[in-house]
Design a protein around this motif. Structure first.
Motif, mmCIF file in Angstrom:
data_model
loop_
_atom_site.group_PDB
_atom_site.id
_atom_site.type_symbol
_atom_site.label_atom_id
_atom_site.label_comp_id
_atom_site.label_asym_id
_atom_site.label_seq_id
_atom_site.Cartn_x
_atom_site.Cartn_y
_atom_site.Cartn_z
ATOM 1 N N TRP A 94 38.052 107.249 -27.344
ATOM 2 C CA TRP A 94 39.461 106.757 -26.979
ATOM 3 C C TRP A 94 39.454 105.329 -27.072
ATOM 4 C CZ3 TRP A 94 41.504 103.586 -23.074
ATOM 5 C CH2 TRP A 94 42.663 103.752 -23.008
ATOM 6 N N CYS A 95 38.341 104.587 -26.841
ATOM 7 C CA CYS A 95 38.532 103.247 -26.793
ATOM 8 C C CYS A 95 38.408 102.852 -28.218
ATOM 9 C CB CYS A 95 37.184 102.651 -26.149
ATOM 10 S SG CYS A 95 37.146 102.729 -24.466
ATOM 11 N N ARG A 96 37.941 103.323 -29.308
ATOM 12 C CA ARG A 96 38.238 103.040 -30.816
ATOM 13 C C ARG A 96 39.355 103.392 -31.055
ATOM 14 N NH1 ARG A 96 34.368 103.032 -34.366
ATOM 15 N NH2 ARG A 96 32.940 104.495 -33.383
ATOM 16 N N ALA A 97 40.191 104.362 -30.497
ATOM 17 C CA ALA A 97 41.710 104.790 -30.832
ATOM 18 C C ALA A 97 42.718 103.784 -30.404
ATOM 19 C CB ALA A 97 42.005 106.213 -30.744
ATOM 20 N N HIS A 98 42.327 103.285 -29.107
ATOM 21 C CA HIS A 98 43.281 102.575 -28.539
ATOM 22 C C HIS A 98 42.516 101.403 -28.096
ATOM 23 C CE1 HIS A 98 44.057 106.992 -27.668
ATOM 24 N NE2 HIS A 98 45.370 106.449 -27.756
ATOM 25 N N PRO A 99 42.242 100.347 -28.775
ATOM 26 C CA PRO A 99 41.491 99.164 -28.645
ATOM 27 C C PRO A 99 42.371 98.298 -27.665
ATOM 28 C CG PRO A 99 42.395 99.111 -30.890
ATOM 29 C CD PRO A 99 42.733 100.431 -30.330
ATOM 30 N N GLU A 100 43.470 98.044 -27.600
ATOM 31 C CA GLU A 100 44.335 97.283 -26.519
ATOM 32 C C GLU A 100 44.101 97.752 -25.339
ATOM 33 O OE1 GLU A 100 47.773 95.020 -29.472
ATOM 34 O OE2 GLU A 100 48.197 96.612 -28.365
ATOM 35 N N GLU A 101 44.304 99.085 -25.114
ATOM 36 C CA GLU A 101 44.202 99.715 -23.727
ATOM 37 C C GLU A 101 43.072 99.401 -23.362
ATOM 38 O OE1 GLU A 101 47.525 102.916 -22.992
ATOM 39 O OE2 GLU A 101 46.600 103.321 -24.990
ATOM 40 N N ALA A 102 41.979 99.772 -24.287
ATOM 41 C CA ALA A 102 40.569 99.867 -23.837
ATOM 42 C C ALA A 102 40.076 98.304 -23.451
ATOM 43 C CB ALA A 102 39.581 100.178 -25.124
ATOM 44 N N ALA A 103 40.721 97.317 -23.920
ATOM 45 C CA ALA A 103 40.536 95.937 -23.363
ATOM 46 C C ALA A 103 40.605 95.980 -21.828
ATOM 47 C CB ALA A 103 41.121 95.158 -24.210
ATOM 48 N N LEU A 104 41.512 96.513 -21.211
ATOM 49 C CA LEU A 104 41.998 96.537 -19.929
ATOM 50 C C LEU A 104 40.820 97.254 -19.130
ATOM 51 C CD1 LEU A 104 44.747 95.760 -21.334
ATOM 52 C CD2 LEU A 104 45.773 97.410 -19.426
ATOM 53 N N LEU A 105 40.010 98.112 -19.634
ATOM 54 C CA LEU A 105 38.937 98.749 -18.838
ATOM 55 C C LEU A 105 37.657 97.804 -18.652
ATOM 56 C CD1 LEU A 105 38.467 102.192 -20.853
ATOM 57 C CD2 LEU A 105 39.803 101.723 -18.912
ATOM 58 N N GLN A 106 37.912 96.433 -18.919
ATOM 59 C CA GLN A 106 36.858 95.462 -18.813
ATOM 60 C C GLN A 106 36.968 95.106 -17.412
ATOM 61 O OE1 GLN A 106 35.979 92.619 -22.206
ATOM 62 N NE2 GLN A 106 37.968 93.278 -22.578
ATOM 63 N N TYR A 107 38.234 95.262 -17.043
ATOM 64 C CA TYR A 107 38.684 94.664 -15.578
ATOM 65 C C TYR A 107 38.616 96.004 -14.406
ATOM 66 C CZ TYR A 107 40.222 90.948 -18.697
ATOM 67 O OH TYR A 107 40.431 90.023 -19.476
ATOM 68 N N GLY A 108 38.778 95.764 -13.437
ATOM 69 C CA GLY A 108 38.994 96.635 -12.314
ATOM 70 C C GLY A 108 40.333 96.484 -11.820
ATOM 71 N N ALA A 109 40.597 97.796 -10.870
ATOM 72 C CA ALA A 109 42.076 97.522 -10.478
ATOM 73 C C ALA A 109 42.305 96.311 -9.611
ATOM 74 C CB ALA A 109 42.294 98.769 -9.527
ATOM 75 N N ARG A 110 41.265 96.026 -8.895
ATOM 76 C CA ARG A 110 41.714 94.578 -8.039
ATOM 77 C C ARG A 110 41.747 93.482 -8.744
ATOM 78 N NH1 ARG A 110 40.647 95.879 -2.997
ATOM 79 N NH2 ARG A 110 39.151 97.146 -2.291
ATOM 80 N N GLU A 111 41.296 93.214 -10.056
ATOM 81 C CA GLU A 111 41.714 92.346 -10.771
ATOM 82 C C GLU A 111 43.237 92.488 -11.481
ATOM 83 O OE1 GLU A 111 37.947 91.030 -13.370
ATOM 84 O OE2 GLU A 111 38.063 93.287 -13.048
ATOM 85 N N PHE A 112 43.888 93.563 -11.369
ATOM 86 C CA PHE A 112 45.151 93.846 -11.538
ATOM 87 C C PHE A 112 45.849 93.850 -10.255
ATOM 88 C CE2 PHE A 112 43.711 94.985 -15.889
ATOM 89 C CZ PHE A 112 44.941 94.643 -16.651
ATOM 90 N N GLY A 113 45.564 93.059 -9.097
ATOM 91 C CA GLY A 113 46.236 92.875 -7.993
ATOM 92 C C GLY A 113 46.555 94.087 -7.083
ATOM 93 N N ARG A 114 45.500 95.138 -7.218
ATOM 94 C CA ARG A 114 45.476 96.253 -6.267
ATOM 95 C C ARG A 114 46.076 96.003 -4.940
ATOM 96 N NH1 ARG A 114 43.320 101.780 -5.554
ATOM 97 N NH2 ARG A 114 43.537 102.008 -3.000
ATOM 98 N N ASP A 115 45.408 95.053 -4.162
ATOM 99 C CA ASP A 115 45.744 94.777 -2.862
ATOM 100 C C ASP A 115 47.145 94.654 -2.506
ATOM 101 O OD1 ASP A 115 42.947 95.038 -2.136
ATOM 102 O OD2 ASP A 115 42.552 92.938 -2.139
ATOM 103 N N GLY A 116 47.814 94.118 -3.546
ATOM 104 C CA GLY A 116 49.310 93.738 -3.418
ATOM 105 C C GLY A 116 50.227 95.033 -4.038
ATOM 106 N N TRP A 117 49.613 95.960 -4.448
ATOM 107 C CA TRP A 117 50.489 97.091 -5.234
ATOM 108 C C TRP A 117 51.173 97.615 -4.037
ATOM 109 C CZ3 TRP A 117 46.462 100.403 -8.561
ATOM 110 C CH2 TRP A 117 46.326 99.445 -9.662
ATOM 111 N N PRO A 118 52.206 98.385 -4.430
ATOM 112 C CA PRO A 118 53.278 99.193 -3.488
ATOM 113 C C PRO A 118 52.133 100.342 -3.031
ATOM 114 C CG PRO A 118 54.573 98.464 -5.215
ATOM 115 C CD PRO A 118 53.046 98.200 -5.559
#
Length: 198
Positions: A94-118
């Motif tokens: 999956w990471c090979r087929a979707h390299p841009e989306e796979a790059a996001l898997l280097q991060y966690g939900a908290r780095e995407f601001g989970r504490d402030g999510w609706p």
């Protein structure tokens, strides 16, 4: 008949994924996404209440797309070792087929601001995580795991090992080697075969 929106949600999220892949979560702002999509800022605010909701959707869409195939792999065979190896291969493929989306898997939900999510987005994330943990626990049971150490071994085998292999190449900006799927599968199998059969 109303005209379809020129800038639909998928197009805006695609632009946000590209920004996140290149600059990390901090690069995903309402104005940056609008500019990357060639859309007016109002298009963003029409679909997302603000940056926290945008970040939540970017993260969740990516993870949910990944998880769809992952769950399918975990149930692809009545033999739990075979299913576990299929899940490890899926991570890499999956990471090979979707390299841009796979790059996001280097991060966690908290780095995407989970504490402030609706709340609805936090609930979606929790449900997805719960499904993962339940599926891995089911696999561990099917393998005859008899305690926390065995369950940890299964988690390492089907989640941590393939993700670590992928993340190293993502961080270095190098393509995944052609043998990556096979390597992930062999490492996973070596760990799973060591789980005592009940």
């Amino acid at each position: 008949m109303a005209r379809p929106p020129r800038f639909d949600t998928a197009l805006l999220l695609d632009a946000a994924v590209r920004l996140a892949a290149e600059h990390g979560p901090t690069g995903v702002t309402m104005s940056a996404v609008a500019a990357a999509a060639g859309a007016p800022s109002g298009s963003l605010y029409h679909r997302f209440t603000g940056r926290p909701a945008l970040l939540a959707e970017v993260w969740l869409r990516t993870v949910e797309r990944f998880q769809e195939g992952y769950f399918a792999a975990l149930t692809s065979s009545p033999d739990p070792r075979t299913a576990g190896c299929a899940a490890a291969r899926h991570v890499v493929a999956w990471c090979r087929a979707h390299p841009e989306e796979a790059a996001l898997l280097q991060y966690g939900a908290r780095e995407f601001g989970r504490d402030g999510w609706p709340e609805e987005h936090r609930r979606r994330a929790d449900e997805g995580n719960g499904r993962i943990f339940a599926s891995v626990a089911d696999l561990a049971d099917a393998l005859g795991a008899s305690g926390p150490q065995d369950t940890e071994r299964v988690t390492l085998a089907v989640i941590d090992v393939p993700l670590t292999l992928v993340r190293r190449h993502l961080r270095d900006g190098t393509p995944l080697p052609v043998h990556a799927e096979e390597l992930a599968e062999r490492c996973t199998d070596a760990l799973l075969v060591a789980v005592p059969q009940g």
